[in-house]
Design an enzyme around this catalytic site. Structure first.
Site: not given
Length: 458
Positions: A23, A110
């Site tokens: 993404r 992340d």
């Protein structure tokens, strides 16, 4: 009750970073994308460093080479290929941690803003007297969305369930799994060996070790963060921008609470390591890159870009000043509009007020550098140094061709191109002789006007 921190076993940190990050649509590994000028995984590692881990393992897949280069010798890289879920990812650290007899804290590359305080709370809970088999970090978002749920009572977990596998009743719980987990190494890898993939995704889920431990009659505990943003994951450019905005907002608040004035806070951008003193005034649209320290009483006017610079007490810069790495402005020195500095020391009280470039230079105390002055520091192959003595005066539109030394109290006349040293107290004037031709301009204009009129008639 918990064990005293000094008596606890060693800690290993396992950071999961094997996702492809599709993404993000980037050739750069997702966890290496910067927030406040620092890769997100570095934010996380800095917080974990507060617990002094004995070992750090980063589980990588796609982009492994980038992580190896970024981590250098600060972490061991374990490869997860193929990616078969979070449980499978943690298993890839088992070989690296062979023989390790301590605690393991599982983090996500992340999810960069988990605080040292929260990590410590998880380890402390792991060493409570009920000796939980695992500790899970949970949070309560405004909207639980697709998060896995933690079904708990009085801090003890009854069940962990992924959203896709949860019943409607279980989905009604607002206590969500962050993915972060702490366990003793021996328990962690023994339980992981028993995890199956009979679920909607066909993956090996890390939270399943909690259910297995509960099935064995072990206690498993939950720690709940009071800040859901702390466990927000970053999977897209939009989420990266949102994380940057949250970080910047917090940093601006801290700067103001510590005694700085931000005239338009929302327009000031800090780096992760920016140091700001008291009674500092920062006008709108100022950007700080890495490695900047600003002492007390400094004024930074609008539209300045500062990176790799040190500003000592009482300094004033801008508006529209650019300070590049290696710039040092000593006490009460000043640079004004459209001045650029690089690898230059500006001595106490020295000034460069307008339209000036100072590169690879030393400017003495009280010196004045006139508008349009440049240090010509690069000959196409090598950089050379310019030295300007104390109280020297450099006239406007001068070019100082390095290597060159201007002595104390010397004056360089406006418009000079100086390529040889100027002695202390000397005046140096380097200009071509002025040539005067009376009436030449008038004759030129008359000839051009006649020529133009002839072209129009043609």
């Amino acid at each position: 009750m918990t064990e005293p921190e000094q008596s606890r076993p060693p800690l290993a940190v396992v950071i999961l970073a094997a996702g492809k990050g599709t993404r993000m649509k980037s050739d750069l590994h997702k966890v290496l994308h910067p927030i406040a000028g620092r890769p997100m995984i570095e934010h996380l590692m800095a917080s974990a460093a507060g617990l002094s881990p004995e070992r750090t393992v980063v589980v990588a897949g796609h982009g492994r080479e980038q992580l190896e280069a970024a981590m250098a010798d600060r972490a061991t890289i374990a490869l997860q290929e193929p990616q078969l879920g979070t449980g499978h990812a943690v298993q890839q650290a088992e070989e690296t941690l062979a023989g390790f007899d301590g605690d393991v804290l599982v983090l996500y590359g992340d999810v960069p803003f988990v605080s040292t305080r929260t990590m410590r709370a998880m380890i402390e809970r792991l060493h409570a007297t009920d000796e939980p088999g695992a500790v899970v970090l949970a949070f309560e978002p405004d909207d639980p969305l697709q998060y896995g749920r933690v079904i708990a009572m009085q801090g003890r977990i009854l069940k962990m369930v992924e959203h896709k596998d949860a019943t409607e009743e279980e989905r009604a719980s607002r206590l969500c799994n962050s993915g972060l987990l702490a366990a003793r190494a021996q328990d962690l890898f023994a339980l992981l060996a028993r995890v199956g993939n009979d679920n909607a995704q066909g993956e090996y889920y890390l939270p399943d070790i909690v259910n297995l431990a509960i099935g064995d009659g072990r206690t498993c505990a939950v720690v709940v963060t009071d800040d859901p943003d702390e466990v927000a994951g970053i999977n897209s450019r939009a989420e990266l921008a949102a994380a940057e905005a949250r970080w910047q907002e917090d940093r601006r608040e801290r700067a103001m609470s510590e005694g700085a004035t931000l005239v338009a806070p929302e327009t000031v951008w800090f780096s992760w390591d920016t140091q700001i003193g008291r009674d500092v005034t920062i006008e709108p649209n100022v950007f700080f890159g890495p490695d900047v320290s600003v002492a007390d009483g400094v004024t930074i006017r609008a539209f300045c870009h500062v990176e790799g610079a040190r500003l000592e007490a009482g300094v004033e810069i801008g508006p529209y000043a650019r300070l590049r790495p290696g710039s040092i402005l000593e006490e009460k020195s000043k640079v004004g509009n459209f001045v650029e500095m690089k690898k230059t020391v500006l001595g106490p009280g020295a000034k460069a007020n307008h339209l000036t470039y100072l590169g690879d230079a030393e400017v003495g105390a009280g010196a004045n550098v006139g508008a349009g002055t440049i240090t010509c520091n690069y000959d196409g192959y090598f950089k050379h140094k310019t030295q300007i003595g104390e109280r020297a005066f450099i006239g406007s539109n001068s070019a100082l061709i390095a290597p060159v030394r201007i002595g104390a109290d010397a004056i360089v006349a406006a418009g000079s191109a100086v390529s040889r040293d100027v002695a202390a107290g000397e005046l140096r004037l380097v200009r071509a002789e002025q040539l005067v031709k009376p009436g030449w301009a008038d004759r030129f204009h008359d000839a051009m006007k006649k020529k133009k009129k002839a072209e129009k008639k043609a």
